[in-house]
Design a protein around this motif. Sequence first.
Motif, mmCIF file in Angstrom:
data_model
loop_
_atom_site.group_PDB
_atom_site.id
_atom_site.type_symbol
_atom_site.label_atom_id
_atom_site.label_comp_id
_atom_site.label_asym_id
_atom_site.label_seq_id
_atom_site.Cartn_x
_atom_site.Cartn_y
_atom_site.Cartn_z
ATOM 1 N N GLU A 102 -1.814 -0.949 6.176
ATOM 2 C CA GLU A 102 -1.014 -1.502 4.974
ATOM 3 C C GLU A 102 -1.470 -2.684 4.672
ATOM 4 O O GLU A 102 -1.342 -3.680 5.334
ATOM 5 C CB GLU A 102 0.390 -0.958 5.506
ATOM 6 C CG GLU A 102 1.229 -1.842 4.402
ATOM 7 C CD GLU A 102 2.233 -1.048 4.071
ATOM 8 O OE1 GLU A 102 2.944 -0.351 4.909
ATOM 9 O OE2 GLU A 102 2.924 -0.529 2.996
ATOM 10 N N ILE A 135 5.021 9.301 4.220
ATOM 11 C CA ILE A 135 4.137 8.565 3.481
ATOM 12 C C ILE A 135 4.048 6.899 4.360
ATOM 13 O O ILE A 135 2.770 6.558 4.089
ATOM 14 C CB ILE A 135 4.642 8.125 1.966
ATOM 15 C CG1 ILE A 135 3.875 7.010 1.112
ATOM 16 C CG2 ILE A 135 6.117 7.325 2.312
ATOM 17 C CD1 ILE A 135 4.714 6.986 -0.257
ATOM 18 N N MET A 183 0.707 4.343 -2.429
ATOM 19 C CA MET A 183 0.672 5.779 -2.115
ATOM 20 C C MET A 183 1.934 6.695 -2.878
ATOM 21 O O MET A 183 1.569 7.543 -3.017
ATOM 22 C CB MET A 183 1.003 5.933 -0.426
ATOM 23 C CG MET A 183 -0.020 5.177 0.300
ATOM 24 S SD MET A 183 -1.699 5.909 0.361
ATOM 25 C CE MET A 183 -1.426 7.601 0.316
ATOM 26 N N GLY A 184 2.810 6.015 -2.921
ATOM 27 C CA GLY A 184 3.689 6.520 -3.667
ATOM 28 C C GLY A 184 3.586 7.028 -5.031
ATOM 29 O O GLY A 184 4.414 7.962 -5.737
ATOM 30 N N ILE A 185 2.721 6.367 -5.780
ATOM 31 C CA ILE A 185 2.415 6.963 -7.090
ATOM 32 C C ILE A 185 1.336 7.759 -7.168
ATOM 33 O O ILE A 185 0.671 7.987 -8.127
ATOM 34 C CB ILE A 185 2.069 5.586 -7.977
ATOM 35 C CG1 ILE A 185 0.960 4.813 -7.722
ATOM 36 C CG2 ILE A 185 3.186 4.774 -8.376
ATOM 37 C CD1 ILE A 185 0.586 4.042 -8.891
ATOM 38 N N ASP A 186 1.143 8.376 -5.817
ATOM 39 C CA ASP A 186 0.040 9.168 -5.644
ATOM 40 C C ASP A 186 -1.473 8.960 -5.874
ATOM 41 O O ASP A 186 -2.232 9.456 -6.752
ATOM 42 C CB ASP A 186 0.233 10.665 -6.493
ATOM 43 C CG ASP A 186 -0.354 11.795 -5.717
ATOM 44 O OD1 ASP A 186 -0.369 13.184 -6.430
ATOM 45 O OD2 ASP A 186 -0.807 11.902 -4.828
ATOM 46 N N ALA A 232 0.450 4.924 4.890
ATOM 47 C CA ALA A 232 0.009 3.856 4.591
ATOM 48 C C ALA A 232 -0.494 2.781 5.898
ATOM 49 O O ALA A 232 -1.076 1.918 5.752
ATOM 50 C CB ALA A 232 1.145 3.141 3.959
ATOM 51 N N THR A 267 0.955 -1.230 0.025
ATOM 52 C CA THR A 267 0.118 -0.112 -0.051
ATOM 53 C C THR A 267 0.970 1.273 0.033
ATOM 54 O O THR A 267 0.421 2.310 -0.869
ATOM 55 C CB THR A 267 -0.844 -0.222 1.206
ATOM 56 O OG1 THR A 267 -1.714 -1.326 1.348
ATOM 57 C CG2 THR A 267 -1.906 1.125 1.116
ATOM 58 N N GLU A 268 1.890 1.180 0.585
ATOM 59 C CA GLU A 268 2.903 2.146 0.886
ATOM 60 C C GLU A 268 3.392 2.630 -0.756
ATOM 61 O O GLU A 268 3.571 3.685 -1.109
ATOM 62 C CB GLU A 268 4.121 2.037 1.698
ATOM 63 C CG GLU A 268 4.970 3.264 1.855
ATOM 64 C CD GLU A 268 6.190 2.736 2.595
ATOM 65 O OE1 GLU A 268 6.067 1.987 3.523
ATOM 66 O OE2 GLU A 268 7.415 3.528 2.510
#
Lengths: 137, 224
Positions: free
Chosen positions: B222, B213, A87-90, B217, A83-84
């Motif tokens: 996550e 970030i 998030m990193g690709i917005d 998450a 999931t992180e």
Amino acid sequence: MEFFSESDFETRQFGAQFSKQLKPGAVVCLTGDLGAGKTTFTKGIAAGLGIKYEPVSPTFNLVNAYDGVIPLYHFDLYRLQSTEDLMGIDFDSYLFSGGVCVIEWPKIAYPLLEHYYQVQLLYEGENRRIIIEEVRK
Amino acid sequence: MKVLAIDTATKAATVAVTENGALVGEYTLNLDQPHSQKIMPLIENLLKELHLQVQDMDLFACAQGPGSFTGLRIGIAAVQGLARSVNKPSAGVSTLEAMAYSVSRLTNDCVCPVLDARRSQVYYALYKGSAELIAPSLESIDNVLAQLACLGKRTIFIGDAVSLHQNKIQQSLPDSVLAPEILNVNFAYNVAVLAQKKFEAKQAAKPTPEYLIKSYAEKMGEQK
């Protein structure tokens, strides 16, 4: 909602039919084995939304964006680990943009979703059973 | 010393040029258009208007987070590109610290910059004068207000999340001050002044993104 498809053409048609109920901000999670028709179904969604271009598999790009009255964002999250990463690709920017998000390999996206359509494409011999459920957390 | 600073962390695309800490010029757009389209023409037009060139700048600065991931990347890439092209230093500052900077100098009250992080969450920090009481973090607005209620100090709220959560803030912390709209837009002038201050104190570093970030998450439960 359930469909029984005997061809790529029918899968595409069902996608277009299904797309009529999609409002801005809708999320569609597609699950199914390789070759089950996830991208084919998405082509139908795009056609139903009046998108001029035919979507291609976003396996390498992670996300393809298509302009339209309601924009379409087509994700393939197979290559991401967590999931992180997502998030990193917005991802949130797409999710809250008012477009329609169609997600292949959606496992890492579920924690971020509250309301979505779950579309399962299941093999039945040569054919496919397409099961669609609306999920609200 | 001339500083060119930008802030693309929020909806606003803003660029400022300062000379010895004083504002020479600033452009700010607050529209829903992608920063990738807006920011370079804004920089170019501002410099042209001021009869300045990229190589006249001594320092390039930007807000490095928290904020919109894509916006931050665009800003950091732009500043690093400009700085490298003329072999000058670049500096990143915290979006939240820049937002609080001018207000925290006016008052002994606590200043809490708050940025919308969606899902009823905010990026926030807490400053009193030049001291940082709470480091930049991500939390639900309810948890932030509970935390600040415990601290029991009168707080000034500033930032794009103020109007979004104003009822909650006023109910939880009735003696808090909500900044007027004029202070809730990010202006690059704040970034320029803060960046110069840090640079002169030898505390500045090249911009690197501070997305927060990981905590985002984790909070969302996550999946791997």
